[in-house]
Design an enzyme around this catalytic site. Structure first.
Site, PDB file in Angstrom:
ATOM      1  N   GLU A  28      -8.343  31.130 -21.762  1.00  0.00           N
ATOM      2  CA  GLU A  28      -7.298  31.819 -20.988  1.00  0.00           C
ATOM      3  C   GLU A  28      -6.369  32.618 -21.896  1.00  0.00           C
ATOM      4  O   GLU A  28      -6.374  32.460 -23.124  1.00  0.00           O
ATOM      5  CB  GLU A  28      -6.487  30.811 -20.170  1.00  0.00           C
ATOM      6  CG  GLU A  28      -5.602  29.914 -21.004  1.00  0.00           C
ATOM      7  CD  GLU A  28      -4.289  29.578 -20.318  1.00  0.00           C
ATOM      8  OE1 GLU A  28      -3.514  30.513 -20.026  1.00  0.00           O
ATOM      9  OE2 GLU A  28      -4.021  28.383 -20.094  1.00  0.00           O
ATOM     10  N   LYS A 160       1.565  18.810 -17.448  1.00  0.00           N
ATOM     11  CA  LYS A 160       2.833  18.329 -18.012  1.00  0.00           C
ATOM     12  C   LYS A 160       3.620  17.565 -16.971  1.00  0.00           C
ATOM     13  O   LYS A 160       3.614  17.916 -15.796  1.00  0.00           O
ATOM     14  CB  LYS A 160       3.676  19.518 -18.440  1.00  0.00           C
ATOM     15  CG  LYS A 160       3.201  20.150 -19.705  1.00  0.00           C
ATOM     16  CD  LYS A 160       4.354  20.893 -20.355  1.00  0.00           C
ATOM     17  CE  LYS A 160       3.911  21.440 -21.681  1.00  0.00           C
ATOM     18  NZ  LYS A 160       2.870  22.463 -21.520  1.00  0.00           N
TER      19      LYS A 160
HETATM   20  N1  PSU Z   1       1.017  24.645 -18.464  1.00  0.00           N
HETATM   21  C1  PSU Z   1       1.193  24.599 -19.789  1.00  0.00           C
HETATM   22  N2  PSU Z   1       1.050  25.734 -20.509  1.00  0.00           N
HETATM   23  C2  PSU Z   1       0.735  26.918 -19.925  1.00  0.00           C
HETATM   24  C3  PSU Z   1       0.547  26.945 -18.516  1.00  0.00           C
HETATM   25  C4  PSU Z   1       0.700  25.786 -17.834  1.00  0.00           C
HETATM   26  O1  PSU Z   1       1.480  23.558 -20.319  1.00  0.00           O
HETATM   27  O2  PSU Z   1       0.625  27.952 -20.620  1.00  0.00           O
HETATM   28  C5  PSU Z   1       0.184  28.244 -17.866  1.00  0.00           C
HETATM   29  C6  PSU Z   1      -1.312  28.237 -17.509  1.00  0.00           C
HETATM   30  O3  PSU Z   1      -1.838  29.534 -17.734  1.00  0.00           O
HETATM   31  C7  PSU Z   1      -1.308  27.910 -16.031  1.00  0.00           C
HETATM   32  C8  PSU Z   1      -0.039  28.601 -15.577  1.00  0.00           C
HETATM   33  O4  PSU Z   1      -2.438  28.396 -15.359  1.00  0.00           O
HETATM   34  O5  PSU Z   1       0.881  28.382 -16.632  1.00  0.00           O
HETATM   35  C9  PSU Z   1       0.483  28.078 -14.272  1.00  0.00           C
HETATM   36  O6  PSU Z   1       1.493  28.904 -13.814  1.00  0.00           O
HETATM   37  P1  PSU Z   1       1.958  28.863 -12.264  1.00  0.00           P
HETATM   38  O7  PSU Z   1       2.638  27.538 -12.102  1.00  0.00           O
HETATM   39  O8  PSU Z   1       2.908  30.024 -12.144  1.00  0.00           O
HETATM   40  O9  PSU Z   1       0.716  28.991 -11.454  1.00  0.00           O
END
Ligand code: PSU
Ligand code: MN
Length: 303
Positions: A28, A160
């Site tokens: 990603e 997390k």
């Molecule tokens: N959790 C982490 N690090 C990250 C992300 C999530 O510990 O970089 C990133 C990932 O790319 C995940 C995104 O897909 O955040 C989720 O964002 P949202 O909650 O806006 O969907």
């Protein structure tokens, strides 16, 4: 192999790996554009690619650049992405925005899964998945929807504890997504000690993961198989240290009215600041661990 939509562009190394039926690991790029500061973002992206290559697989970092969905980046493109000031965070709703404006974009777990699946890739490594937020439980990451509907093996370190983990796991269960504990019976909580929440199945080798995924999909299931690998215990941050930080960050999100796509990047940044960089060290280490396991899974899947 499916025909790719016109906006897609395959890096030659990915195209030839596909032709020769070699193992490929999708990576990603939101972690590059929104998850880590410079210069650690570029260094980590390069190290993840190297880790995949060292195992004998081909990395395919996915990002949107110059109006194209790129499956695999050149070293120059990786650098350009890591330095971009105007990068968008690309979940499923955001692809056309980036393609039409030409603004670069880092793909989230959902975005990467979508593009990887369109390009017929089956294995993907990330850090942590998105989920249900604690501050507003109607804020549910599109990652969960993507996991429910796109058949890939996704290697992560769980999620997390900034998220509502019981709600996140319930959603995955509702949507029929197997949550595999890799060498663990409980859902890993990223850099925190284990959540104690049960996974749907524990498996202990890449070969077992592949066997499981094949069985799942042969039945006609459409969902992803989420493979959760814990961070080595010595790198976790003790509960007494991390919990007050998570509480503070959550309160800040509510007080400042931070919403939507901005929540996760804000939380990552603040947790890193408040743990004096410990969370980022753990993050860098687990991202590489996950790239290694994903490469082993991709190799086993090819056999
Ligand atoms: N959790 C982490 N690090 C990250 C992300 C999530 O510990 O970089 C990133 C990932 O790319 C995940 C995104 O897909 O955040 C989720 O964002 P949202 O909650 O806006 O969907
Ligand atoms: Mn979110």
């Amino acid at each position: 192999m499916k025909t790719l939509p016109a906006a897609f562009s395959l890096h030659p190394s990915v195209a030839s790996a596909q032709q020769e039926k070699q193992a490929i690991v999708a990576l990603e790029s939101t972690v590059i554009t929104h998850g880590l500061p410079r210069p650690q973002n570029l260094q980590l992206a390069q190290e993840m690619e190297e880790t995949v290559r060292a195992e004998g697989a081909t990395p395919a970092t996915i990002a949107l650049m110059h109006g194209e969905v790129k499956i695999g980046l050149t070293p120059a493109e990786l650098q350009e992405l890591s330095l971009a000031e105007n990068a968008l965070k690309i979940s499923l709703r955001d692809f056309a925005s980036s393609l039409l404006t030409g603004k670069p974009g880092g793909t989230t777990v959902a975005g990467t899964m979508f593009a990887a699946h369109a390009a017929s890739l089956s294995v993907f490594a990330t850090g942590g998945i998105g989920g249900v937020h604690k501050e507003a439980r109607y804020d549910v990451s599109t990652d969960l929807q993507a996991l429910a509907s796109l058949p890939l093996m996704v290697v992560c370190a769980g999620a997390k504890s900034i998220l509502d983990l019981p709600a996140t796991l319930e959603y995955l269960e509702t949507m029929g997504v197997p949550v595999i504990g890799y060498g663990t019976d409980t859902f890993p909580e990223f850099f925190s000690p284990s959540s104690g929440l049960p996974v749907s199945l524990r498996l202990d080798s890449a070969a077992q993961v592949v066997q499981f995924a094949r069985q799942h999909w042969v039945l006609g299931m459409k969902s992803a198989v989420l493979v959760c690998q814990p961070l080595p215990a010595e790198l976790t941050i003790p509960a007494g240290e991390i919990e007050p930080v998570l509480r503070q960050v959550s309160q800040e999100v509510t007080e400042k009215g931070i919403r939507g796509q901005k929540v996760t990047p804000y939380e990552l940044l603040r947790v890193n600041e408040l743990t004096a960089g410990k969370s980022m060290q753990a993050n860098l280490s687990l991202l590489k661990n996950n790239a290694r396991l994903a490469a082993q899974i991709a190799l086993a899947y090819r056999d």
